[in-house]
Design a protein around this motif. Sequence first.
Motif, PDB file in Angstrom:
ATOM      1  N   TRP A  34       0.893  -1.183   0.000  1.00  0.00           N
ATOM      2  CA  TRP A  34       0.000   0.000   0.000  1.00  0.00           C
ATOM      3  C   TRP A  34       0.919   1.217   0.000  1.00  0.00           C
ATOM      4  CZ3 TRP A  34      -5.215  -0.249  -0.487  1.00  0.00           C
ATOM      5  CH2 TRP A  34      -5.986   0.886  -0.209  1.00  0.00           C
TER       6      TRP A  34
ATOM      7  N   ALA B  23      -9.452   0.992 -12.912  1.00  0.00           N
ATOM      8  CA  ALA B  23      -9.280  -0.402 -12.498  1.00  0.00           C
ATOM      9  C   ALA B  23      -9.613  -1.344 -13.654  1.00  0.00           C
ATOM     10  CB  ALA B  23     -10.152  -0.701 -11.284  1.00  0.00           C
TER      11      ALA B  23
ATOM     12  N   ALA C 193       0.845   0.905  -9.836  1.00  0.00           N
ATOM     13  CA  ALA C 193      -0.099   1.859 -10.416  1.00  0.00           C
ATOM     14  C   ALA C 193      -0.227   3.077  -9.518  1.00  0.00           C
ATOM     15  CB  ALA C 193      -1.471   1.220 -10.607  1.00  0.00           C
TER      16      ALA C 193
ATOM     17  N   ILE D 196      -2.407   6.016  -8.401  1.00  0.00           N
ATOM     18  CA  ILE D 196      -3.860   6.171  -8.364  1.00  0.00           C
ATOM     19  C   ILE D 196      -4.184   7.509  -7.713  1.00  0.00           C
ATOM     20  CG2 ILE D 196      -6.013   5.172  -7.547  1.00  0.00           C
ATOM     21  CD1 ILE D 196      -4.476   2.453  -7.384  1.00  0.00           C
TER      22      ILE D 196
ATOM     23  N   VAL E  43      -9.590   1.683  -4.488  1.00  0.00           N
ATOM     24  CA  VAL E  43      -8.186   1.324  -4.705  1.00  0.00           C
ATOM     25  C   VAL E  43      -8.040  -0.195  -4.725  1.00  0.00           C
ATOM     26  CG1 VAL E  43      -5.858   1.407  -3.716  1.00  0.00           C
ATOM     27  CG2 VAL E  43      -7.278   3.482  -3.758  1.00  0.00           C
TER      28      VAL E  43
ATOM     29  N   TYR F 138      -8.349  -1.980  -7.996  1.00  0.00           N
ATOM     30  CA  TYR F 138      -7.159  -2.066  -8.846  1.00  0.00           C
ATOM     31  C   TYR F 138      -6.374  -3.334  -8.514  1.00  0.00           C
ATOM     32  CZ  TYR F 138      -7.602   2.768 -10.545  1.00  0.00           C
ATOM     33  OH  TYR F 138      -8.026   3.934 -11.148  1.00  0.00           O
ATOM     34  N   VAL F 139      -6.311  -3.660  -7.239  1.00  0.00           N
ATOM     35  CA  VAL F 139      -5.592  -4.866  -6.826  1.00  0.00           C
ATOM     36  C   VAL F 139      -6.310  -6.107  -7.352  1.00  0.00           C
ATOM     37  CG1 VAL F 139      -4.762  -6.186  -4.844  1.00  0.00           C
ATOM     38  CG2 VAL F 139      -4.660  -3.678  -4.816  1.00  0.00           C
TER      39      VAL F 139
ATOM     40  N   VAL G 117      -3.190  -5.230 -10.107  1.00  0.00           N
ATOM     41  CA  VAL G 117      -2.101  -4.361  -9.653  1.00  0.00           C
ATOM     42  C   VAL G 117      -1.422  -4.988  -8.438  1.00  0.00           C
ATOM     43  CG1 VAL G 117      -1.635  -2.141  -8.507  1.00  0.00           C
ATOM     44  CG2 VAL G 117      -2.992  -2.212 -10.591  1.00  0.00           C
TER      45      VAL G 117
ATOM     46  N   PRO H  73      -0.438  -0.681  -5.363  1.00  0.00           N
ATOM     47  CA  PRO H  73      -1.148   0.576  -5.564  1.00  0.00           C
ATOM     48  C   PRO H  73      -0.402   1.704  -4.861  1.00  0.00           C
ATOM     49  CG  PRO H  73      -2.231  -0.717  -3.857  1.00  0.00           C
ATOM     50  CD  PRO H  73      -1.077  -1.546  -4.364  1.00  0.00           C
TER      51      PRO H  73
END
Length: 322
Positions: free
Chosen positions: A8, A187, A209, A211, A291, A294-295, A299, A302
């Motif tokens: 993170w 995403a 990424a 964000i 967020v 995205y994972v 990703v 992030p």
Amino acid sequence: MNARPDRWGLTIPLAGLPLREQRDVVAALPDLGYTDVWTGEAGGSDGFTPLVLASQWAPSLRLGTAIIPAFTRGPATVAMSAATLAGLAPGRFALGIGTSSDVIVRNWNGIGFDEPYARVRDLLRFLRPALAGAKVDHEYPSFAIRGFRLPEAPEPAPPILLAALRPGMLRLAGREADGAILNWLTADDVRTVAPHVRGQGRPDAELVARIFVLPDVPAEQAREVGRRAIAAYLNVPVYRGFHEWLGRTELGPMWTLWAGGDRRGALAAIPDAVVDSLVLHGPAESVREQVRAYVEAGVSTPVLMPLGVGDPVATVRALAPR
């Protein structure tokens, strides 16, 4: 959404607070659940200095550049800077390089922006042996290196990631680098991009990424800030080309108006739905969930980029993973 990312990240330095005053907030990041800090290099801080400070302020954080432009430093200078930082944070530094943009390279630095793919590819191919301690004496297609060797190569050598937007660079990142750095995408876009990187025989290639986030900001204000950021970036040719490739035809009116000199009209032409998908806003918990999407899409890391509204320390605390 139940994805709990292993990493993170946060972009530093934080806007709205002088770098010299950010020691306490950086030092507190590990206890808040942050694992990484990453820098950019455009028109503000350079990409290395904030990470040098962070290496001492919070010795457990992973550090990364996202990105160091391939044109604005000589190859040996990139190697020396990267080796210095890797030596300060052994095993905790990742070097991200990329083309940057014609605006930053040509307009701001007075350097030609010729054959950007070749420049990044050749810089990557130089950095691999250089950061491993080898003597490099080689003529690459875009530059020549004669007899360079680092006096103290970092151990371990840092991974190298490439900023990538479209298929050619994405595939290069998966084929020859340790992964890709992504920027200005949704995403859902990750699902389009990721196979180009990981389909090169590297299913474990890292995807970092950046964000853009605006937690706890009223929607109208968030969209106003988001529109300005989108207009500033996505009218740059490399980003326009990326979003054209992604099929984001709804930005066509913005591009037309911007090219015609109608800046106000261009801003107004950006649809709310595009702003909402590229600049995450709403209550902090909602932003964290966005967020995590995205994972779920692929990703690995992030990296939050707060857009400088409100108290930066409060924003960092509000977005800490929970």
